[in-house]
Write an enzyme that holds these catalytic residues in place. Structure first.
Site, PDB file in Angstrom:
ATOM      1  N   ASP A 551     106.809  50.412  -1.137  1.00  0.00           N
ATOM      2  CA  ASP A 551     105.474  50.804  -1.597  1.00  0.00           C
ATOM      3  C   ASP A 551     104.631  49.538  -1.755  1.00  0.00           C
ATOM      4  O   ASP A 551     105.136  48.414  -1.635  1.00  0.00           O
ATOM      5  CB  ASP A 551     105.622  51.529  -2.942  1.00  0.00           C
ATOM      6  CG  ASP A 551     104.396  52.350  -3.316  1.00  0.00           C
ATOM      7  OD1 ASP A 551     103.422  52.384  -2.543  1.00  0.00           O
ATOM      8  OD2 ASP A 551     104.428  52.966  -4.399  1.00  0.00           O
ATOM      9  N   ASP A 626      98.629  58.145  -2.445  1.00  0.00           N
ATOM     10  CA  ASP A 626      98.393  58.678  -3.796  1.00  0.00           C
ATOM     11  C   ASP A 626      97.353  59.788  -3.784  1.00  0.00           C
ATOM     12  O   ASP A 626      96.194  59.602  -4.166  1.00  0.00           O
ATOM     13  CB  ASP A 626      97.967  57.543  -4.726  1.00  0.00           C
ATOM     14  CG  ASP A 626      99.073  56.525  -4.924  1.00  0.00           C
ATOM     15  OD1 ASP A 626     100.232  56.838  -4.608  1.00  0.00           O
ATOM     16  OD2 ASP A 626      98.785  55.411  -5.395  1.00  0.00           O
TER      17      ASP A 626
END
Length: 951
Positions: A551, A626
């Site tokens: 990430d 996200d």
């Protein structure tokens, strides 16, 4: 004092993250518009049809493999070198660089899987206006026009694509920064010298200065016009509180492409937008610049986490592609002569005999590097996929388990929490394969470690999962906590592997651990070292069922410009501005190599990345970042993954349920139903959201989610075959309808439904409170069967489908055979030896066909021909299984337990004949009302030849 700062670091980072995320909505002010990006604003201000570039035909050199030709900018006399290659597979490569740059300009390495093989070019004709070259097949040729410079690629009398037809080629040459006293000064001092020059201009010898400016050979000098643009960000640029020193000055490149006959273009992910790209005349261009964007805004061209500079153009006659190989910040402008016209307006044009041919114009603008573009000439969609795959590779073939369901949240609290969630799936009879751990599992955000209190015995936890044939993914981010007691940091620093700041020190920024360094993954030796850290004796607590999630690899820098790294940071000789969009690509590459190496090259890896570039498909999966628990975010997941599939990245999914906020039960159920039919199927949620494991929303909703997940597992044989096919061919798994129906304009803009392979059509329910959906069933002469009811529908129609909360509208194409495994197990590994059910959907106009692929599900042994690959077909009332790979060796314990034939007639007898010549009569049931024939317990091994005859 240091101890206080260290204690405060996590608090400060959390505060900074909250500030960046605001109220869980993107702050667009944190990210640049084109007007705020100096090179974009500068290039966009250029006017069409005023190209200063001329081809110097006398410099042309033609060899068997390439043409070279010098171009000159008549405004400043700077020369460029054009290289043109005809590539195997109906592609053309065009490279443009400075003829004599002050220093080398960045050319992207490692993305191409090899130097593309060339084919001969031949000269057809030449005069003072240009040259014509043959591209070989089907009367294809390239016309190079001299003044202004222009390239046209033609087939017969048709122009397929034109370069610089609008005259927007621009190539900002490298130069020394010039001041009155002829030596280089810093940008801050330069502004002072400008004032001094104005005061003391009478002391400068004007003739000497003019002589210097008029010398065309002196490419290091700026013209007076260029000097006046210093304030526009040519030599220094400021955004909010951040300065970019730009020591190399302006270096942007730009080129326009015209696509006659084209109204639909796709690709250039990642953007939260429709599948069909929109025109950008009245707003910003599409931006390609990997950024950490909190809860991104939908339906706009803002940059997101990944960047693949590939665009596909399609009309009913042809599909083509453009691959712009540049890793710097890039903007893409799109205009069309039919944009904004209503259907009535187009009809009026037709009635009035308007001769205007539709055309789309595209302009690529990059901050640095060179122009290196691959033109893929199709002509079919699958041809373009093959062409692009030949350049950058195909989707990696994942372990079978990775195609199953993944359970994740930020964060599962401790080992007991993991054990409890794992048990919850068994208690509620919901299969899953991977449980995930986010950043809180580490010891103080030190990656490759475990929290000594919450995850004190990770091997015990992992062994518990192994016992149930399940797996885990743990996060390993590329920002490294600056801590002298942290082995990883000490190793990277001692080896000099950190990215440097402009002054030569290690670059540091803020991320989850507080102050962090960023390893230079552009270095092969750094990647090799990183890969070695995944060895079982290095990554303490790891086992063979632990996989990895990268990430924050855009890279994310909380206190950096646009929440990323300063562009004047240094990767050896190159600035970060040159390599930015490659960073995540290299992080995933190194991680994937580490997982392969730890098993001695035996086991297939699984690595998820957030940031990506062209070629990232070779290293694993991506997700859409996200997102939020909102209906529009559910809807946008479809075109976002479709766009990624078109440019090679098939292993795509979105956070089921939405990362931010809390979904309603209806939204959560609908998201599971949608995610179950997307290639990467993972639920994920933010730290501050309520828990949302599938059984927490009441028995009725648990049952609906269970059914969606079970549908995924039943179809794993089909999904696995699609991944194998994508790995071998480069074709997308989740694909727009126009890929299979390229001549049907009704499919060109559809992005609320999609195909899995070519045989399953899915139209998820993505509207709140929906009581029905309208699905377009494509194909004149096609028939489609509802996979739940087996009801048959004709193609080439819009079909209204009433829906309830249990409905997932899915249709199987007539003329296809799909294998399923319908026994319920706790994970995919538990299904290994289970029997198959074959669903044969008939279309009277064609043979029904399908494929069955079987291997061990987890190693690279398929590359050693250890697999089963069979063609299933139904023609003339005979269903047969034939070996597609007679040189392959593999055995399976699975058998054929049931055959369901849709659209069948009732036979009098059904006879099974096996490879050894034995015959037997099969029992069957026939439902006359639905024309469904079910053959029960045929029992033959799935890996052998057989046929079933209906009489």
């Amino acid at each position: 004092m240091a101890t206080i700062i260290e204690r405060m670091a996590p608090v400060l980072v959390l505060w900074l993250a909250v500030c960046l995320s605001g109220t869980w909505a993107v702050d667009k002010g944190n990210f640049k518009t084109c007007d705020q990006s100096a090179f974009c604003k500068r290039q966009r201000a250029l006017k069409p049809a005023e190209s200063p570039y001329r081809a110097l035909l006398e410099t042309m050199e033609l060899t068997n493999t390439r043409l070279t030709l010098q171009l000159i900018n008549d405004n400043n006399k700077v020369r460029l070198l054009l290289e043109l290659y005809r590539l195997q597979g109906n592609m053309t490569r065009v490279k443009i660089n400075e003829l004599k740059p002050l220093k080398p300009r960045y050319e992207v390495p490692d993305v191409l899987i090899r130097e593309p093989p060339t084919e001969p070019l031949s000269l057809l004709s030449q005069d003072e206006n240009g040259v014509v070259l043959s591209l070989g097949a089907e009367s294809q040729r390239v016309i190079v026009s001299a003044q202004p410079f222009r390239l046209d690629i033609m087939e017969g009398r048709d122009v397929l694509m034109s370069l610089n037809s609008r005259g927007l080629l621009a190539f900002e040459h490298l130069r020394m920064r010039k001041d009155t006293f002829s030596y280089k000064v810093t940008s801050t001092v330069a502004s002072v010298w400008d004032n001094i020059k104005r005061v003391f201009s009478s002391q400068v010898e004007p003739d000497a200065e003019k002589k210097e400016e008029d010398d065309p050979a002196n490419q290091s000098e700026t013209t007076k016009e260029e000097e006046e643009k210093v304030e526009d960000g040519m030599w220094e640029e400021t955004f909010k509180s951040h300065s970019d020193s730009k020591p190399n000055g302006p270096s942007a490149v730009s080129l326009d492409f015209s696509l006659p006959g084209v109204e639909h273009v796709y690709g250039i992910p990642e953007h939260a937008d429709t599948l069909r790209l929109k025109t950008t005349d009245n707003g910003d261009p599409y931006r390609l610049y990997n950024l950490d964007v909190f809860q991104y805004e939908l339906y706009n061209p803002m940059a997101l986490y990944g960047a693949v500079p590939v665009m596909l153009a399609h009309n009913a006659q042809r599909t083509t592609g453009i691959f712009w190989l540049n890793a710097a910040e890039t903007w893409v402008d799109i205009s069309s002569n039919t944009a904004g016209k209503t259907v009535f307006g187009k009809m009026l044009d037709y009635v009035q005999g308007s001769s205007e041919t539709p055309q789309t114009d595209v302009r690529w603008i990059s901050e640095s590097g060179i122009i290196d573009v691959f033109i893929m000439l199709g002509p079919t969609p699958n041809d373009v996929f093959s062409q692009y795959a030949s350049l950058t590779g195909t989707q990696s073939f994942p372990p079978l388990a990775a195609v199953g369901y993944h359970q994740c949240r930020w964060n599962y609290n401790d080992q007991e929490d993991v054990t409890s969630v794992d048990a919850g799936f068994d208690e509620h009879d919901i299969p899953y394969d991977y449980i995930w751990l986010d950043i809180e599992h580490t010891d103080g955000k030190r990656y490759f470690t475990w929290d000594p209190h919450k995850f004190a015995t990770p091997k015990e936890m992992l062994q518990g999962l192994i016992d149930k044939k399940r797996k885990m993914v743990a996060i390993v981010d590329p920002h490294i906590k600056v801590d002298s007691n942290y082995k990883i940091h000490n190793e990277i620093r001692s080896r000099g592997f950190y990215i440097k700041n402009k002054d030569g020190g290690d670059y540091e920024g803020w991320c989850w651990p507080g102050s962090a360094g960023y390893p230079d993954f552009t270095r092969a030796d750094m990647r090799e070292w990183w890969a070695s850290m995944f060895a079982y004796d290095q990554y303490e607590g790891s086992m063979e069922n632990l996989y990895t999630w990268n990430d924050m690899n855009e890279p994310s820098v909380f206190n950096g410009p646009e929440v990323t790294m300063h562009k004047d940071a240094m990767h050896g000789a190159w600035e970060h501005r040159d390599v930015h969009n490659l960073y995540g690509f290299y992080v995933q590459m190194a991680t994937t190599e580490g997982l392969i190496q730890r098993s001695g090259g035996v086991e297939r890896p699984f690595v998820l990345t957030r940031a990506f570039f062209a070629g990232s498909q070779r290293y694993g999966a991506v997700w859409t970042g996200d997102n939020a628990a909102e209906w529009d975010h559910l809807k946008i997941s479809i075109p976002m993954c479709l766009s990624l599939g078109l440019v090679g990245i098939s292993f795509c999914g979105a956070d089921v349920g939405g990362f931010f906020k809390s979904p309603s039960t209806e939204l959560l159920v609908r998201w599971y139903q949608t995610g179950a039919y997307q290639p990467f199927f993972r639920a994920h949620a933010h730290l501050d959201t309520p828990r949302r494991e599938p059984w927490l929303f009441g028995p009725e909703n648990t049952a609906l989610i269970r059914e969606a997940v079970r549908q995924r597992y039943a179809l794993l044989p089909y999904w696995y075959q699609q991944f194998y096919h994508a790995h071998r061919t480069g074709q997308p798994i989740m694909r727009p309808l126009w890929v299979e129906y390229p001549q049907d304009p009704a499919t060109f803009a559809l992005d609320d439904e999609f195909l899995i392979g070519k045989d399953l059509l899915v139209h998820p329910v993505t509207e709140e409170g929906a009581r029905g959906v309208t699905a377009y069933l494509p194909g004149k002469g096609e028939v489609w069967f509802d996979v739940q009811t087996f009801q048959k529908h004709n193609g080439n129609q819009n079909l209204y489908i009433p829906v309830t909360m249990s409905s997932i509208p899915v249709f199987q194409r007539g003329g296809s055979i799909i294998p399923k495994k319908i026994r319920v197990r706790r994970s995919s590994s538990c299904m290994m030896h289970d029997p198959y059910t074959l669903y044969v959907a008939l279309n009277p106009q064609r043979t029904a066909e399908g494929k069955l692929y079987i291997d061990d599900g987890h190693t690279f042994n398929y590359d050693k021909k250890e697999f089963i690959h069979r063609r299933l077909s139904f023609a003339n009332n005979i269903l047969s299984s034939v070996n597609l790979a007679p040189d392959a060796q593999f055995t399976t314990q699975s058998w054929i337990e049931r055959i369901v034939i849709l659209g069948a007639s009732k036979p009098s007898t059904v006879t099974l004949k096996t490879a050894d010549g034995q015959e037997s009569q099969l029992e069957f049931d026939f439902d006359a009302s639905m024309s469904v024939l079910t053959l029960r317990k045929p029992g033959m091994n799935a890996g052998v030849d057989w046929n079933v005859m209906l009489q």
